[in-house]
Write a protein that holds these residues in place. Sequence first.
Motif, PDB file in Angstrom:
ATOM      1  N   ASP A 122       0.797  -1.212   0.000  1.00 55.26           N
ATOM      2  CA  ASP A 122       0.000   0.000   0.000  1.00 55.26           C
ATOM      3  C   ASP A 122       0.840   1.277   0.000  1.00 55.26           C
ATOM      4  OD1 ASP A 122      -1.955   1.887   0.244  1.00 55.26           O
ATOM      5  OD2 ASP A 122      -2.959   1.012   1.967  1.00 55.26           O
ATOM      6  N   GLU A 158      -5.347  -4.878   4.239  1.00 54.94           N
ATOM      7  CA  GLU A 158      -5.231  -4.072   3.006  1.00 54.94           C
ATOM      8  C   GLU A 158      -5.176  -4.973   1.771  1.00 54.94           C
ATOM      9  OE1 GLU A 158      -5.594  -0.858   2.846  1.00 54.94           O
ATOM     10  OE2 GLU A 158      -4.953  -0.020   4.764  1.00 54.94           O
ATOM     11  N   HIS A 192     -12.266   2.424   4.848  1.00 50.26           N
ATOM     12  CA  HIS A 192     -11.523   3.448   5.584  1.00 50.26           C
ATOM     13  C   HIS A 192     -12.401   4.559   6.144  1.00 50.26           C
ATOM     14  CE1 HIS A 192      -8.131   1.376   3.913  1.00 50.26           C
ATOM     15  NE2 HIS A 192      -7.272   2.199   4.472  1.00 50.26           N
ATOM     16  N   HIS A 220      -3.841  -0.276  12.117  1.00 49.60           N
ATOM     17  CA  HIS A 220      -4.598   0.280  11.003  1.00 49.60           C
ATOM     18  C   HIS A 220      -5.428  -0.820  10.317  1.00 49.60           C
ATOM     19  CE1 HIS A 220      -5.524   2.921   7.683  1.00 49.60           C
ATOM     20  NE2 HIS A 220      -5.041   2.034   6.829  1.00 49.60           N
TER      21      HIS A 220
HETATM   22 ZN   LIG Z   1      -5.215   1.874   4.745  1.00 47.19          ZN
END
Ligand SMILES: [Zn+2]
Length: 365
Positions: A140, A188, A251, A267
């Motif tokens: 990412d 992710e 998100h 995260h």
């Molecule tokens: Zn992210």
Amino acid sequence: MRRIRVSLRKEVDASYDIVVEAGLMDRLAKELSGLVSGGRCAVVCDFTTRELFVPALLDRAEDAGLSCDVLDVPPGEASKSLAVFEGLLGRLRDLRYTRKDFVLALGGGMVGDLAGFTAGCYMRGLPVVQAPTTLLSQVDSSVGGKVAVNLPGAKNYVGLFHQPKKVLIDVRTLQSLPRRELLSGLAEVIKHAVIADAGFFEFLEQGREALLTLDEEAVVRTVATCCAIKAGIVERDEREAGPRMVLNYGHTIGHAIEDAAGYALTHGECVAYGMRAEARIANALGLFPESDLARQERLLDGYGLALDPLDMDPERLIDLAHGDKKNAGGRITFILPTAIGQTTRRDDVPLDLVREVLEATLARA
Ligand SMILES: [Zn+2]
Ligand SMILES: NC(=O)c1ccc[n+]([C@@H]2O[C@H](COP(=O)([O-])OP(=O)(O)OC[C@H]3O[C@@H](n4cnc5c(N)ncnc54)[C@H](O)[C@@H]3O)[C@@H](O)[C@H]2O)c1
């Protein structure tokens, strides 16, 4: 009156390669020495990635004709600050770095963002090479050129678009990564599959064992596929004018949870909650079939992203998701899946539905 036109229409080729390989670190010095001839390399890392990866780089640097300076910072998000940024600028200045030299970001997303931002600002921009060492940064943050530091209470508020010269990914670095960080990156990975690639989603369904044991072929394929998906999106919309927003799936709610948790969750854990909630919203709106919703739930469970119930007030999360937009009468924009591999953008989701879904998701994630 005089009018002087400053004509700045330009075509810049900022294309770059992403190399994904098991064992790439062994020839990192060589890769770098070929990139900027004669230039010195400021290796920005944190104490952890310094210990893990810098000795091997320095061992081989001389033979490769590469001159390195190591600029390390404490690990953790707190180092993504203006104070640490200023410290790095000072160190580059003391070392008399110029625009002939370059920066290597050797570490996770924190290092990548901090080093990339420092490189982008110092003397109006040095080249940066990204060598990401966490799964999250490999799939990412190292691709796409967004770099930033945080203001107190405001993540990524000071930043730039500064595309890397090259991204060098050694998936073998993941072997030392704590499991919780690995799972954070996997969230992710799953996001990339849901937004863009049904075939990849199937691969993740079948390849769970291989991926979780870091089988190198499976990890190379996974990281390369995510990079290709992200690259394709960034090519269409480098500066986030529209299409790049698809990367925000999970998100809108994920960030709200991250804020509310005070960063006690990773995260990826927050994004996993976010994807579950946003997929349920899509399903309730009749956009996302029940069978696809169930597949996403199973995949998240299978990758260890089944999380404990969260004690959070849905109303507070809705406030956080609104950000500054609420006073301006703003709506919450969602990226919602319509099938595995496809999404749509909606800003008309009824808040009652968001509240209802949040209650259910937080109670039984
Ligand atoms: Zn992210
Ligand atoms: N620029 C973007 O597009 C973008 C996208 C997503 C996230 N981000 C940013 O990325 C950051 C999060 O990245 P992260 O999750 O990689 O966090 P991180 O860089 O803080 O790394 C997590 C931890 O793992 C350690 N570590 C790194 N590599 C290791 C390895 N190979 N073995 C053992 N330990 C290792 C680090 O020292 C750190 O303690 C956030 O600041 C976020 O804002 C940026």
